[in-house]
Write a protein that holds these residues in place. Structure first.
Motif, PDB file in Angstrom:
ATOM      1  N   PRO A  75     -37.907 -23.550  40.335  1.00 33.47           N
ATOM      2  CA  PRO A  75     -38.796 -23.569  39.207  1.00 33.47           C
ATOM      3  C   PRO A  75     -38.983 -24.953  38.613  1.00 33.47           C
ATOM      4  CG  PRO A  75     -37.419 -21.661  39.239  1.00 33.47           C
ATOM      5  CD  PRO A  75     -36.700 -22.547  40.242  1.00 33.47           C
ATOM      6  N   VAL A  76     -40.099 -25.199  37.897  1.00 38.57           N
ATOM      7  CA  VAL A  76     -40.179 -26.305  37.108  1.00 38.57           C
ATOM      8  C   VAL A  76     -40.584 -25.991  35.594  1.00 38.57           C
ATOM      9  CG1 VAL A  76     -41.503 -28.384  36.964  1.00 38.57           C
ATOM     10  CG2 VAL A  76     -41.022 -27.787  39.041  1.00 38.57           C
ATOM     11  N   PHE A  77     -39.913 -26.378  34.579  1.00 40.84           N
ATOM     12  CA  PHE A  77     -40.009 -26.241  33.329  1.00 40.84           C
ATOM     13  C   PHE A  77     -41.496 -27.206  33.026  1.00 40.84           C
ATOM     14  CE2 PHE A  77     -35.819 -24.561  33.201  1.00 40.84           C
ATOM     15  CZ  PHE A  77     -35.902 -23.623  32.310  1.00 40.84           C
ATOM     16  N   GLN A  78     -42.381 -26.431  32.129  1.00 43.07           N
ATOM     17  CA  GLN A  78     -43.659 -26.995  31.789  1.00 43.07           C
ATOM     18  C   GLN A  78     -43.087 -28.406  30.914  1.00 43.07           C
ATOM     19  OE1 GLN A  78     -46.222 -24.270  30.083  1.00 43.07           O
ATOM     20  NE2 GLN A  78     -46.300 -23.011  31.950  1.00 43.07           N
ATOM     21  N   GLU A  79     -42.225 -28.309  30.031  1.00 41.32           N
ATOM     22  CA  GLU A  79     -41.701 -29.224  29.304  1.00 41.32           C
ATOM     23  C   GLU A  79     -40.362 -29.478  29.132  1.00 41.32           C
ATOM     24  OE1 GLU A  79     -42.324 -30.872  24.577  1.00 41.32           O
ATOM     25  OE2 GLU A  79     -43.211 -29.056  25.192  1.00 41.32           O
ATOM     26  N   ASN A  80     -39.675 -30.303  29.592  1.00 39.67           N
ATOM     27  CA  ASN A  80     -38.276 -30.610  29.767  1.00 39.67           C
ATOM     28  C   ASN A  80     -37.939 -32.011  29.446  1.00 39.67           C
ATOM     29  OD1 ASN A  80     -35.540 -29.712  30.098  1.00 39.67           O
ATOM     30  ND2 ASN A  80     -35.917 -29.782  32.469  1.00 39.67           N
ATOM     31  N   PRO A  81     -36.952 -32.160  28.465  1.00 43.16           N
ATOM     32  CA  PRO A  81     -36.603 -31.270  27.352  1.00 43.16           C
ATOM     33  C   PRO A  81     -37.645 -30.777  26.468  1.00 43.16           C
ATOM     34  CG  PRO A  81     -35.731 -33.480  26.981  1.00 43.16           C
ATOM     35  CD  PRO A  81     -36.521 -33.447  28.150  1.00 43.16           C
ATOM     36  N   LEU A  82     -37.297 -29.598  26.020  1.00 41.64           N
ATOM     37  CA  LEU A  82     -38.330 -28.965  24.862  1.00 41.64           C
ATOM     38  C   LEU A  82     -37.605 -29.183  23.456  1.00 41.64           C
ATOM     39  CD1 LEU A  82     -40.886 -27.339  24.290  1.00 41.64           C
ATOM     40  CD2 LEU A  82     -39.339 -25.016  24.459  1.00 41.64           C
ATOM     41  N   ARG A  83     -38.449 -29.930  22.372  1.00 42.95           N
ATOM     42  CA  ARG A  83     -37.851 -30.009  21.083  1.00 42.95           C
ATOM     43  C   ARG A  83     -38.713 -29.065  20.388  1.00 42.95           C
ATOM     44  NH1 ARG A  83     -37.413 -34.824  23.965  1.00 42.95           N
ATOM     45  NH2 ARG A  83     -35.500 -36.142  23.823  1.00 42.95           N
ATOM     46  N   THR A  84     -37.895 -28.749  19.349  1.00 40.15           N
ATOM     47  CA  THR A  84     -38.641 -27.703  18.522  1.00 40.15           C
ATOM     48  C   THR A  84     -37.526 -27.901  17.125  1.00 40.15           C
ATOM     49  OG1 THR A  84     -39.469 -25.700  17.884  1.00 40.15           O
ATOM     50  CG2 THR A  84     -37.259 -25.851  18.818  1.00 40.15           C
ATOM     51  N   SER A  85     -38.149 -27.428  16.117  1.00 44.34           N
ATOM     52  CA  SER A  85     -37.676 -27.427  14.739  1.00 44.34           C
ATOM     53  C   SER A  85     -37.380 -25.906  14.044  1.00 44.34           C
ATOM     54  CB  SER A  85     -38.307 -28.540  13.968  1.00 44.34           C
ATOM     55  OG  SER A  85     -39.564 -28.096  13.344  1.00 44.34           O
ATOM     56  N   LEU A  86     -36.559 -25.800  13.298  1.00 36.50           N
ATOM     57  CA  LEU A  86     -36.425 -24.481  12.504  1.00 36.50           C
ATOM     58  C   LEU A  86     -35.421 -24.933  11.297  1.00 36.50           C
ATOM     59  CD1 LEU A  86     -36.699 -21.371  13.314  1.00 36.50           C
ATOM     60  CD2 LEU A  86     -34.171 -21.565  14.011  1.00 36.50           C
ATOM     61  N   ALA A  87     -35.931 -24.089  10.274  1.00 35.92           N
ATOM     62  CA  ALA A  87     -35.490 -24.187   9.026  1.00 35.92           C
ATOM     63  C   ALA A  87     -33.856 -23.746   8.714  1.00 35.92           C
ATOM     64  CB  ALA A  87     -36.096 -23.715   7.880  1.00 35.92           C
ATOM     65  N   GLU A  88     -33.105 -24.484   8.110  1.00 33.69           N
ATOM     66  CA  GLU A  88     -31.648 -23.896   8.130  1.00 33.69           C
ATOM     67  C   GLU A  88     -31.497 -22.697   7.372  1.00 33.69           C
ATOM     68  OE1 GLU A  88     -28.783 -26.160   5.763  1.00 33.69           O
ATOM     69  OE2 GLU A  88     -30.460 -26.821   4.014  1.00 33.69           O
ATOM     70  N   GLY A  89     -30.631 -21.754   7.697  1.00 32.54           N
ATOM     71  CA  GLY A  89     -30.290 -20.412   7.241  1.00 32.54           C
ATOM     72  C   GLY A  89     -31.486 -19.519   7.761  1.00 32.54           C
ATOM     73  N   ALA A  90     -32.153 -19.779   8.812  1.00 33.89           N
ATOM     74  CA  ALA A  90     -32.971 -18.934   9.490  1.00 33.89           C
ATOM     75  C   ALA A  90     -32.655 -17.477   9.607  1.00 33.89           C
ATOM     76  CB  ALA A  90     -33.749 -19.398  10.708  1.00 33.89           C
ATOM     77  N   ALA A  91     -33.170 -16.398   9.302  1.00 37.31           N
ATOM     78  CA  ALA A  91     -32.511 -15.111   9.419  1.00 37.31           C
ATOM     79  C   ALA A  91     -32.602 -14.697  10.887  1.00 37.31           C
ATOM     80  CB  ALA A  91     -33.421 -14.130   8.988  1.00 37.31           C
ATOM     81  N   PRO A  92     -31.522 -13.891  11.408  1.00 38.93           N
ATOM     82  CA  PRO A  92     -31.556 -13.332  12.611  1.00 38.93           C
ATOM     83  C   PRO A  92     -33.125 -12.679  13.142  1.00 38.93           C
ATOM     84  CG  PRO A  92     -29.581 -12.485  11.346  1.00 38.93           C
ATOM     85  CD  PRO A  92     -30.677 -13.007  10.450  1.00 38.93           C
TER      86      PRO A  92
END
Length: 785
Positions: free
Chosen positions: A373-390
């Motif tokens: 298989p081929v990932f559509q975007e590799n590597p995939l970069r995203t962001s998340l705020a610290e302390g994000a809840a489960p």
């Protein structure tokens, strides 16, 4: 001078000619080299004797050369002699002279190559040894014969020449030498070629020995090496000869173009792979293997617009190796038809014939395989705020299957998640958090968290793709700044010192930290009337008094705020010690206590610390007293546990006596000669006072009878011990005392172990049992068990 020497020189005419035989000896002529000429003119005193020539290798020996005569004396009254090399110098014995007749003879064969001439001196003496004539020179020249063959300087000469060289091209040079006389034909050398092993392609100069090409047609691919047999002869080519070998190697030129062994090649390559070899293209080249004229270079002319193939040359076989450099896709193209060409690394000679098979066709069939298989975007970069809840969504990391003709189902899983922070949906690839990530995690590198996700199809065997998920943890402003440190000191007057420099820190990362804003607490308006705050830089401010402030500890309240969004602020206490300062702005020595108090420690804290120290000291003292009490109780129990009273063994004294000269403590005569005291009687009057008694005066004791024999000594000692034990005011008599001398031959013997060994292990205490029950206890304590 009237006398003259008669010089007769007899030479064989044929002996001077190397080619003639040796004729019969002739009688030598008579010459008069020193005789005066009968003339009216100037008289010559001597003739010049010409050199005498003799051939080398003369075998008929001895051979007459010269006869010397003097006309001053009668025959037989003159003695002749010669001196020089060949006579009395090395080589000795070659020439000799008859001392009476003056005949000079050759006695050994001559070798011109060793000595080409001899210079001798001839003498004429009378019978008494007096000189009749002045010595004369006699030179003998050795005539050369052709007795040495010419010799080549080396057995094998080598040369190199390019194939196809034009006639007259220099190749190499042969050299030879001859030991014979170079001024004669015996050393006149001539060179020639005896054998070439084929066509006459080379010639040699007869005088210089230079070898050159004489014809066209030198072809390395036909004959690579030529072996020539060379000859050299003296006597201008008619004499003695010698031979040598000349090896001539043809150097390769690119006169042959490479050619494919076939017009078309068929190969097969799997899809979705790169860096693999597909097949080999065979070529032929007649030039020298390993040389640039032979090495092939391949080029793809047609059929590869995307550059998915390349051809490299195998340096060992000169074959072209076709490789895939970009993955092939069976679904997009099933076959490739390539047109390739080959040429040498070195340029082809202009006169070389053109290659008939310089180009070929290569057909490559693509083989279908199960692709990953081929990932559509590799590597995939995203962001998340610290302390994000489960359960917070992170991203959807999905892939697609390139096998369009074989539809397959994909599944997703985690391969690397060091903090076990993420949760991946196996069917959709949706990623979310499953717990709160600690900001101090060691796997956070510059605010980025890295995880690896796998995508797998359900083929047999399955194929797996690896994707990298990089999550940037966005900083949240969740910490207010803090004073660092929250105390300090400054001068009581505004014109002294530089004020108090205040700093702040923030656990948040930029841009939620500095610059910080310092402010006196608005809740206490009187602070602004007495104090001022000025910003120094983004993280520091300076506090100064507006007017004279009383010395001592002052508690201020400051409001600190960061630059985050939204900003965080905190009101914090500041302990300021105001002291009296000198001209330099430093606190005077009298303000040391105030500075100590200004270190952020209140009076209550100091009292608590002081009380703690006192309590610790009291506890230590109590423990020491308790330990001492327990030790005393243990000692008492140990003493009471003994069967006998041991006071006579454990008393300590500052003064124990001074030996025999100390007559105040004890009466030593009782121990020296107790038998004599019976005869004279005991001294009358009051008994002497003991200085070692603790009360200074002892109560009166009844008079005791002294032992009259050694057998009564034990009873006497026991009675004395009993009396001492019954009187608590004085120490016992058997207390250990130090004496320098106890006397010799005492009937009482020794009462202690003073004369015993200093080592307790060598001391035998078993004898104490014979002294009674009191000493038996000591024997049990110190003796063997």
């Amino acid at each position: 001078m009237d006398a003259a020497l008669l010089l007769a020189l007899g030479l064989l005419a044929q002996s001077l000619c190397p080619s003639a035989g040796v004729p019969r000896l002739r009688r030598p002529r008579t010459l008069y080299p020193w005789r005066r000429a009968p003339t009216l003119g100037r008289v010559r005193r001597a003739w010049v004797i010409p050199p005498i020539s003799v051939s080398e290798n003369h075998k008929r020996l001895p051979f007459p050369l010269v006869q010397i005569k003097s006309d001053k004396q009668q025959l037989g009254s003159v003695i002749y002699s010669i001196q020089g090399p060949g006579v009395d110098e090395e080589p000795r014995g070659v020439f000799s002279i008859d001392k009476f007749t003056g005949k000079v003879s050759l006695n050994a064969m001559l070798d011109r190559e060793k000595t080409d001439r001899f210079r001798l001196r001839a003498f004429a003496l009378d019978l008494g040894g007096s000189t009749l004539e002045e010595p004369t020179d006699l030179e003998i020249v050795v005539v050369d014969q052709n007795d040495n063959r010419p010799v080549f300087r080396q057995e094998v000469f080598t040369g190199r020449v390019l194939e196809g060289a034009v006639p007259g091209t220099y190749v190499t040079r042969a050299e030879a030498t001859d030991a014979d006389d170079p001024e004669t034909d015996n050393a006149a050398l001539r060179y020639s070629i005896l054998e070439q092993g084929g066509p006459q392609l080379f010639s040699i100069d007869p005088l210089t020995g230079e070898i050159r090409t004489v014809q066209v047609g030198l072809d390395r691919e036909v004959v690579a090496v030529y072996n020539l047999t060379l000859q050299v002869a003296d006597m201008s080519g008619d004499g003695l000869t010698a031979t040598a070998l000349a090896i001539i190697t043809l150097e390769d030129i690119n006169d042959n173009a490479p050619e494919f062994t076939g017009d078309q090649f068929f190969m097969e390559a799997a899809e979705a792979v790169s860096g693999v070899d597909v097949g080999r293209l065979e070529v032929e080249d007649r030039d020298l293997p390993g040389s640039p004229n032979w090495a092939a270079r391949f080029t793809i002319l047609e059929g590869d617009p995307d550059g998915q193939f390349t051809i490299r040359t195998d340096p060992r076989t000169n074959e072209g190796v076709l490789s895939v450099v970009k993955p092939l896709d069976y679904e997009s193209r099933e076959r490739y038809d390539l047109k390739v060409a080959v040429q040498n690394e070195a340029p082809l000679q202009a006169a070389a014939p053109k290659a008939e098979r310089g180009q070929a066709r290569v057909s490559v069939q693509v083989r279908d395989v199960n692709e990953a298989p081929v990932f559509q975007e590799n590597p995939l970069r995203t962001s998340l705020a610290e302390g994000a809840a489960p359960g917070t969504p992170v991203a959807t990391f999905s892939a697609w299957d390139p096998d369009t003709q074989q539809p397959q189902r994909l599944s997703y899983s985690k391969d690397y998640d060091p903090e076990d922070w993420l949760q991946v949906d196996g069917a959709t690839g949706r990623v979310q958090t499953q717990r709160v990530l600690s900001p101090s995690s060691p796997f956070l590198k510059d605010g980025w968290y890295r995880a690896i996700i796998l995508a797998r199809d359900d083929a047999s065997p399955p194929s797996t793709a690896t994707g990298t998920l990089s999550i940037e943890i966005l900083e949240v402003n969740d910490h207010a700044p803090e004073l660092s440190p929250p105390w300090g000191s400054l001068c009581s007057t505004p014109d002294r010192g530089s004020g108090l420099l205040l700093g702040a820190t923030d656990e948040d990362l930029p841009p939620h930290g500095a610059p910080f804003h310092f402010q006196l607490s608005p809740r206490v308006p009187e602070l602004a009337r007495n104090w001022s705050l000025s910003q120094v830089n983004v993280s520091h401010a300076r506090l100064r008094p507006r007017l004279r402030v009383p010395e001592g500890l002052h508690r201020l309240s400051l409001l600190l705020q960061d630059s985050g969004q939204p900003p965080q602020q905190r009101e914090q206490p500041l302990n300021v010690t105001v002291c009296r300062c000198g001209q330099d702005g430093a606190c005077l020595p009298g303000a040391a206590a105030l500075r100590a108090g200004g270190a952020g420690i209140s009076l209550g804290a100091l009292v608590i610390m002081l009380a703690s120290v006192i309590l610790l000291l009291l506890l230590a003292l109590l423990v020491a007293l308790l330990a001492r009490f327990r030790q005393q109780s243990w000692d008492k129990r140990l003493l009471h546990g003994l069967q006998d009273d041991l006071r006579d063994n454990i008393l300590n004294y500052d003064e124990q006596g001074g030996g025999e000269e100390d007559q105040d403590a004890y009466d030593m005569d009782q121990l020296r000669h107790p038998a004599e005291l019976v005869a004279f009687g005991a001294p009358s009057g009051r008994p002497p006072l003991r200085r070692d008694a603790p009360f200074g005066r002892a109560r009166p004791q009844a008079t005791r009878a002294l032992p009259t024999s050694p057998a009564d000594i034990a009873d006497f000692i026991n009675d004395g011990l009993e009396a001492a034990d019954s009187d608590p005011s004085v120490p016992p008599y058997d207390t250990a005392l130090i004496y320098d001398y106890e006397g010799d031959g005492s009937v009482a013997g020794t009462l202690s172990s003073i004369l015993s060994s200093l080592d307790d292990e060598d001391q035998d205490y078993s004898c104490l049992r014979e002294w009674g029950p009191r000493f038996s206890r000591l024997a049990d304590l110190y003796g063997p068990p």
